[in-house]
Design a protein around this motif. Structure first.
Motif, short mmCIF file in Angstrom:
data_model
loop_
_atom_site.label_atom_id
_atom_site.label_comp_id
_atom_site.label_asym_id
_atom_site.label_seq_id
_atom_site.Cartn_x
_atom_site.Cartn_y
_atom_site.Cartn_z
N ALA A 188 -11.01 1.91 -4.47
CA ALA A 188 -11.57 2.28 -3.16
C ALA A 188 -12.85 1.52 -2.86
O ALA A 188 -13.08 1.09 -1.71
CB ALA A 188 -11.83 3.79 -3.12
N ALA A 189 -13.69 1.32 -3.87
CA ALA A 189 -14.93 0.59 -3.67
C ALA A 189 -14.66 -0.89 -3.37
O ALA A 189 -15.33 -1.51 -2.54
CB ALA A 189 -15.83 0.72 -4.89
N VAL A 190 -13.67 -1.45 -4.06
CA VAL A 190 -13.29 -2.85 -3.80
C VAL A 190 -12.76 -2.99 -2.38
O VAL A 190 -13.18 -3.88 -1.63
CB VAL A 190 -12.23 -3.33 -4.81
N ALA A 191 -11.84 -2.11 -1.99
CA ALA A 191 -11.24 -2.19 -0.66
C ALA A 191 -12.29 -2.02 0.44
O ALA A 191 -12.18 -2.62 1.52
CB ALA A 191 -10.15 -1.13 -0.52
N ALA A 192 -13.32 -1.21 0.16
CA ALA A 192 -14.37 -0.97 1.16
C ALA A 192 -15.45 -2.05 1.14
O ALA A 192 -16.34 -2.06 2.00
CB ALA A 192 -15.01 0.39 0.90
N GLY A 193 -15.38 -2.95 0.16
CA GLY A 193 -16.41 -3.99 0.06
C GLY A 193 -17.76 -3.43 -0.33
O GLY A 193 -18.80 -3.95 0.09
N ASP A 194 -17.77 -2.37 -1.14
CA ASP A 194 -19.02 -1.76 -1.57
C ASP A 194 -19.56 -2.51 -2.78
O ASP A 194 -19.50 -2.06 -3.92
CB ASP A 194 -18.78 -0.29 -1.92
#
Length: 209
Positions: A188-194
């Motif tokens: 989820a963090a990767v997909a959100a670019g966090d």
């Protein structure tokens, strides 16, 4: 003349970040975030759509070099595509002779997946530069000590269920390196670019070693 070990720098870095995400908005930025947190080896996997494009973008960015790899490689065609896109090493989930053949033809090292002594032997017979013990958490760090008996000096990488709490134990048991998955690069963090979160997770993981 002795041939240099292409994975020798991994012995110092000790960690490969394994990225499995539904999407990666910026592969180069992801690599930069991991590098800032102390992880210079990144494995993009074929479980993410458009892997070749991510490899190309990451390869074009400065600073990764030998640390850019492709994982979950199952076929010779995938191996060839990943190498053409810039992968400097390949990782398989199990013993894959066709991948080993394609990698050898291109002069690219393979970290081949295995679990049992028989599979470790098969991976070495196929020319694996290192053997990824997967899933490592199933048998734990002691399995690495047991494997050192019949396979002394073999470069073993722990993958599957490795986190900040147990990674150091695998290294102490003789693993060359460990693979950090969702503990460092949550999908989820990767997909959100966090990227800030990922940098902090990388720092925490490497500090735990």
């Amino acid at each position: 003349m002795t041939t240099p070990d292409p994975l020798a720098p991994l012995a110092a870095d000790r960690v490969i970040a394994v990225v499995r995400a539904p999407r990666i908005p910026d592969a180069a930025a992801l690599c930069a975030a991991l590098r800032e947190g102390g992880i210079r080896w990144v494995e993009f996997t074929y479980t993410t759509p458009g892997l070749a494009g991510h490899l190309r973008r990451a390869s074009a960015a400065a600073g990764l070099g030998a640390g850019l790899g492709a994982g979950t490689v199952l076929t010779a065609a995938q191996a060839e595509q990943a190498i053409e896109a810039g992968a400097r090493y390949l990782v398989t989930p199990g013993v894959r002779p066709a991948v080993a053949g394609a990698a050898a033809a291109a002069g690219v090292p393979v970290v081949m997946g295995a679990l049992t002594p028989t599979e470790v032997g098969q991976a070495l017979d196929l020319g694996a530069a290192a053997v990824k013990i997967f899933p490592a958490h199933s048998l734990g760090p002691r399995h690495f000590r047991d494997l050192a008996g019949p396979f002394p000096g073999t470069s073993l990488v722990a993958s599957g269920g490795v986190n900040a709490a147990n990674a150091a134990a695998f290294l102490a048991a003789g693993a060359l390196a460990v693979c950090a998955g969702s503990d460092v690069v949550p999908p989820a963090a990767v997909a959100a670019g966090d990227w800030r979160q990922i940098t902090e997770r990388a720092r925490e993981f490497t500090a735990a070693l």
